[in-house]
Design a protein around this motif. Structure first.
Motif, PDB file in Angstrom:
ATOM      1  N   ASP A 172      33.139  30.360  35.554  1.00  0.00           N
ATOM      2  CA  ASP A 172      33.957  30.023  36.716  1.00  0.00           C
ATOM      3  C   ASP A 172      34.187  31.300  37.510  1.00  0.00           C
ATOM      4  N   PHE A 173      34.532  31.151  38.767  1.00  0.00           N
ATOM      5  CA  PHE A 173      34.801  32.314  39.607  1.00  0.00           C
ATOM      6  C   PHE A 173      36.218  32.813  39.334  1.00  0.00           C
ATOM      7  N   ASP A 174      36.311  34.043  38.844  1.00  0.00           N
ATOM      8  CA  ASP A 174      37.598  34.717  38.659  1.00  0.00           C
ATOM      9  C   ASP A 174      37.346  36.209  38.850  1.00  0.00           C
ATOM     10  N   HIS A 175      38.383  37.011  38.743  1.00  0.00           N
ATOM     11  CA  HIS A 175      38.296  38.460  38.993  1.00  0.00           C
ATOM     12  C   HIS A 175      37.656  38.739  40.361  1.00  0.00           C
ATOM     13  N   SER A 181      30.987  36.382  43.923  1.00  0.00           N
ATOM     14  CA  SER A 181      30.755  34.941  44.070  1.00  0.00           C
ATOM     15  C   SER A 181      30.517  34.347  42.685  1.00  0.00           C
ATOM     16  N   ILE A 182      30.431  33.010  42.638  1.00  0.00           N
ATOM     17  CA  ILE A 182      30.124  32.340  41.371  1.00  0.00           C
ATOM     18  C   ILE A 182      28.712  32.722  40.909  1.00  0.00           C
ATOM     19  N   GLU A 183      27.808  32.962  41.855  1.00  0.00           N
ATOM     20  CA  GLU A 183      26.440  33.382  41.499  1.00  0.00           C
ATOM     21  C   GLU A 183      26.457  34.736  40.805  1.00  0.00           C
ATOM     22  N   ASP A 184      27.321  35.626  41.289  1.00  0.00           N
ATOM     23  CA  ASP A 184      27.459  36.958  40.690  1.00  0.00           C
ATOM     24  C   ASP A 184      27.964  36.835  39.249  1.00  0.00           C
ATOM     25  N   GLU A 207      28.261  22.838  34.295  1.00  0.00           N
ATOM     26  CA  GLU A 207      26.957  22.778  34.981  1.00  0.00           C
ATOM     27  C   GLU A 207      26.271  24.142  35.048  1.00  0.00           C
ATOM     28  N   HIS A 208      27.044  25.216  35.130  1.00  0.00           N
ATOM     29  CA  HIS A 208      26.425  26.546  35.204  1.00  0.00           C
ATOM     30  C   HIS A 208      25.772  26.919  33.875  1.00  0.00           C
ATOM     31  N   LEU A 209      26.466  26.602  32.774  1.00  0.00           N
ATOM     32  CA  LEU A 209      25.922  26.961  31.462  1.00  0.00           C
ATOM     33  C   LEU A 209      24.639  26.184  31.136  1.00  0.00           C
ATOM     34  N   GLN A 210      24.435  25.034  31.786  1.00  0.00           N
ATOM     35  CA  GLN A 210      23.210  24.263  31.559  1.00  0.00           C
ATOM     36  C   GLN A 210      21.969  25.040  32.014  1.00  0.00           C
ATOM     37  N   HIS A 211      22.179  26.029  32.872  1.00  0.00           N
ATOM     38  CA  HIS A 211      21.042  26.781  33.429  1.00  0.00           C
ATOM     39  C   HIS A 211      20.822  28.129  32.754  1.00  0.00           C
ATOM     40  N   ILE A 212      21.598  28.419  31.704  1.00  0.00           N
ATOM     41  CA  ILE A 212      21.444  29.712  31.015  1.00  0.00           C
ATOM     42  C   ILE A 212      20.079  29.781  30.313  1.00  0.00           C
ATOM     43  N   GLN A 213      19.396  30.890  30.514  1.00  0.00           N
ATOM     44  CA  GLN A 213      18.113  31.143  29.840  1.00  0.00           C
ATOM     45  C   GLN A 213      18.367  32.151  28.718  1.00  0.00           C
ATOM     46  N   VAL A 218      19.765  27.746  22.013  1.00  0.00           N
ATOM     47  CA  VAL A 218      21.043  27.434  22.673  1.00  0.00           C
ATOM     48  C   VAL A 218      21.457  26.042  22.220  1.00  0.00           C
ATOM     49  N   LEU A 219      22.609  25.961  21.548  1.00  0.00           N
ATOM     50  CA  LEU A 219      23.163  24.665  21.137  1.00  0.00           C
ATOM     51  C   LEU A 219      24.258  24.294  22.111  1.00  0.00           C
ATOM     52  N   TYR A 220      24.232  23.064  22.590  1.00  0.00           N
ATOM     53  CA  TYR A 220      25.237  22.625  23.563  1.00  0.00           C
ATOM     54  C   TYR A 220      26.276  21.722  22.900  1.00  0.00           C
ATOM     55  N   TYR A 221      27.537  21.909  23.312  1.00  0.00           N
ATOM     56  CA  TYR A 221      28.620  21.057  22.827  1.00  0.00           C
ATOM     57  C   TYR A 221      29.374  20.496  24.031  1.00  0.00           C
ATOM     58  N   GLY A 222      30.058  19.376  23.835  1.00  0.00           N
ATOM     59  CA  GLY A 222      30.841  18.825  24.938  1.00  0.00           C
ATOM     60  C   GLY A 222      31.180  17.367  24.717  1.00  0.00           C
ATOM     61  N   LEU A 223      31.697  16.729  25.767  1.00  0.00           N
ATOM     62  CA  LEU A 223      32.108  15.326  25.686  1.00  0.00           C
ATOM     63  C   LEU A 223      30.983  14.391  26.130  1.00  0.00           C
ATOM     64  N   ALA A 224      30.014  14.913  26.897  1.00  0.00           N
ATOM     65  CA  ALA A 224      28.901  14.078  27.370  1.00  0.00           C
ATOM     66  C   ALA A 224      27.896  13.832  26.241  1.00  0.00           C
ATOM     67  N   ASP A 225      27.233  12.678  26.282  1.00  0.00           N
ATOM     68  CA  ASP A 225      26.332  12.328  25.161  1.00  0.00           C
ATOM     69  C   ASP A 225      24.997  13.078  25.208  1.00  0.00           C
ATOM     70  N   THR A 226      24.798  13.917  26.194  1.00  0.00           N
ATOM     71  CA  THR A 226      23.576  14.736  26.262  1.00  0.00           C
ATOM     72  C   THR A 226      23.689  16.004  25.405  1.00  0.00           C
ATOM     73  N   ASN A 227      24.883  16.268  24.849  1.00  0.00           N
ATOM     74  CA  ASN A 227      25.101  17.496  24.072  1.00  0.00           C
ATOM     75  C   ASN A 227      24.612  17.368  22.632  1.00  0.00           C
ATOM     76  N   ASP A 228      24.257  18.511  22.027  1.00  0.00           N
ATOM     77  CA  ASP A 228      23.875  18.528  20.607  1.00  0.00           C
ATOM     78  C   ASP A 228      25.071  18.163  19.729  1.00  0.00           C
ATOM     79  N   PHE A 229      26.245  18.684  20.101  1.00  0.00           N
ATOM     80  CA  PHE A 229      27.499  18.380  19.387  1.00  0.00           C
ATOM     81  C   PHE A 229      28.424  17.681  20.378  1.00  0.00           C
ATOM     82  N   GLN A 230      28.805  16.452  20.045  1.00  0.00           N
ATOM     83  CA  GLN A 230      29.624  15.672  20.972  1.00  0.00           C
ATOM     84  C   GLN A 230      30.891  15.191  20.285  1.00  0.00           C
ATOM     85  N   ALA A 231      32.010  15.256  21.013  1.00  0.00           N
ATOM     86  CA  ALA A 231      33.271  14.686  20.513  1.00  0.00           C
ATOM     87  C   ALA A 231      33.429  13.288  21.105  1.00  0.00           C
TER      88      ALA A 231
END
Length: 431
Positions: A172-175, A181-184, A207-213, A218-231
């Motif tokens: 997220d954009f902070d500091h 910018s968020i791109e930075d 959405e930004h972390l989905q583009h990390i190379q 890379v294991l993904y977690y979250g609430l969406a059913d596309t994640n490797d680990f889902q709650a």
């Protein structure tokens, strides 16, 4: 044997690192301003000497670790360099120290401290573990197997680390005084990802972390059913929050945490994913349920008929999460937000977002902007924020007794500056 001298030892990360070195059998001392900070208590309990700043503190035989808040023209830093003493910035020293362990960096714009605390708790309950949490808590273990630590993106400091694993909670954009910018910000996280040696646990709902190379899995977690680990099946009760975890769409186990709000479920899910990847058993990971929380993250005090909450929230997303936790834990009580903005640049950048997040409380009080060590004044004032929240009021230290009128209220004292002094003043006036 050298003595490690910490310049700015009361800083949250610095205090934690000083404790780790002390617990690992090293000699430690430090200096700072004379104002009292909440990090001091534990340093004093360990008999770590804290001196007022003075170039006289810098003597032969010291190894210097300087906090990042202090520039090279600070009197102690100048003296250390003149004497040619071994000199590290906080993040440089930490980068070298963690090579002794299986290291796990926890990074992200929000949720770092709570997630590091939760991870450190689960690992410590099962293995010899060292940890560094950004709430001023640190623990060293001479036979430590794991090292869990908070890694901050500010000024790209986390690029000093080459951890075995990284948990990435969100981007997220902070500091805004540093990032453009968020791109930075994304580019900084992308560089961090390339430095990880074994695996990355990333929130796939971001959405930004989905583009990390990365060069590692890379294991993904979250609430969406596309994640490797889902709650799934998240249920809240007086005990906390219970949810089922599915690993690649197969039921794995149910877990309970004593916290509230979806952000706390995501924090727990990242820890579950990491522990699962390290082949820990479900019953070992169940220690999540005994986590007591970290300092200044929804820290509650029962006060007469009210609940007072001390919270570090200083970004609109964090304010929303804190108010959400209060609503879920105390659905019948009115929520009163008492907010002290932290830094002029952040307040200016997120002025409208701050207003929108604070409006989610039933009542809003605003305290003057707290300038950081890096910036002391701005043309912006707290009045600019108040104009965007028509029902809000300004709160002065001497007027806190008006908060007593909220019967059964949940009072959220939020900010990264010295908002605690408003809670202390309120408690004193209403003893």
């Amino acid at each position: 044997m050298t003595t490690y001298h910490f310049i700015g030892i009361k800083g949250t990360g610095m205090s934690s690192l000083a404790q780790i070195l002390h617990d690992s059998g090293e000699k430690v001392q430090g200096s700072d301003v004379e104002k009292r900070f909440f990090t001091q208590e534990v340093l004093e309990a360990k008999n770590i000497e804290i001196m007022p700043f003075s170039k006289e503190n810098i003597t032969e035989g010291l190894t210097i670790i300087a906090g990042n808040a202090f520039s090279d023209d600070h009197e102690e830093i100048k003296e250390a360099k003149e004497q040619g003493l071994p000199f590290y910035r906080y993040h440089e020293f930490l980068g070298e120290w963690l090579s002794k362990y299986t290291s796990i960096a926890v990074t992200g714009a929000h949720g770092k401290t709570s997630t590091t605390g939760l991870l450190a708790h689960v690992l410590s309950e099962n293995y010899p573990t060292s940890f560094l949490i950004g709430d001023g808590t640190g623990k060293g273990h001479e036979d430590g197997q794991y090292f869990a630590f908070e890694a901050c993106e500010y000024r790209r400091h986390f690029l000093s680390y080459e951890p075995d694993y990284a948990i990435m909670t969100n981007i997220d954009f902070d500091h805004p005084d540093y990032f453009t910018s968020i791109e930075d910000v994304f580019q900084a996280f992308q560089e961090m990802a390339k430095r990880v040696k074994k695996g990355i646990i990333a929130c796939g709902d971001d959405e930004h972390l989905q583009h990390i190379q990365a060069n590692v899995p890379v294991l993904y977690y979250g609430l969406a059913d596309t994640n490797d680990f889902q709650a799934q099946n998240i249920q809240e009760s007086s005990e906390g929050t219970t949810f089922d975890v599915f690993v690649r769409n197969n039921y794995y186990e149910s877990f309970t945490i004593p916290q509230y709000g979806n952000h706390t479920v995501l924090n727990a899910l990242s820890v579950i994913a990491l522990c699962h990847y390290e082949n820990m058993k479900p019953e070992e990971i169940q220690q999540l349920s005994t986590f007591k929380g970290v300092k200044r993250r929804f820290t509650e005090t029962t006060w007469q008929d009210q609940i007072l909450v001390d919270d570090y929230a200083h970004h609109p997303i964090e304010i929303t999460a804190t108010i959400d936790s209060a609503r879920k834990k105390y659905p019948e009580r009115p929520v009163v937000a008492i907010f002290q903005p932290h830094t002029f640049t952040r307040t200016k950048t997120f002025l409208h977002e701050f207003a929108d997040s604070l409006k989610e409380a039933d009542y809003v009080y605003l305290c003057d902007i707290f300038g950081s060590a890096r910036e002391n004044e701005g043309k912006l004032t707290i009045d600019h924020l108040q104009e965007l929240i028509p029902e809000s009021r300004l709160l002065q230290l001497e007027d806190t007794e008006q908060l007593a009128s909220y019967k059964d209220g949940v009072l959220l004292f939020m900010g990264a500056g010295d908002i605690q002094k408003f809670q202390e003043a309120y408690e004193k006036k209403n003893e």
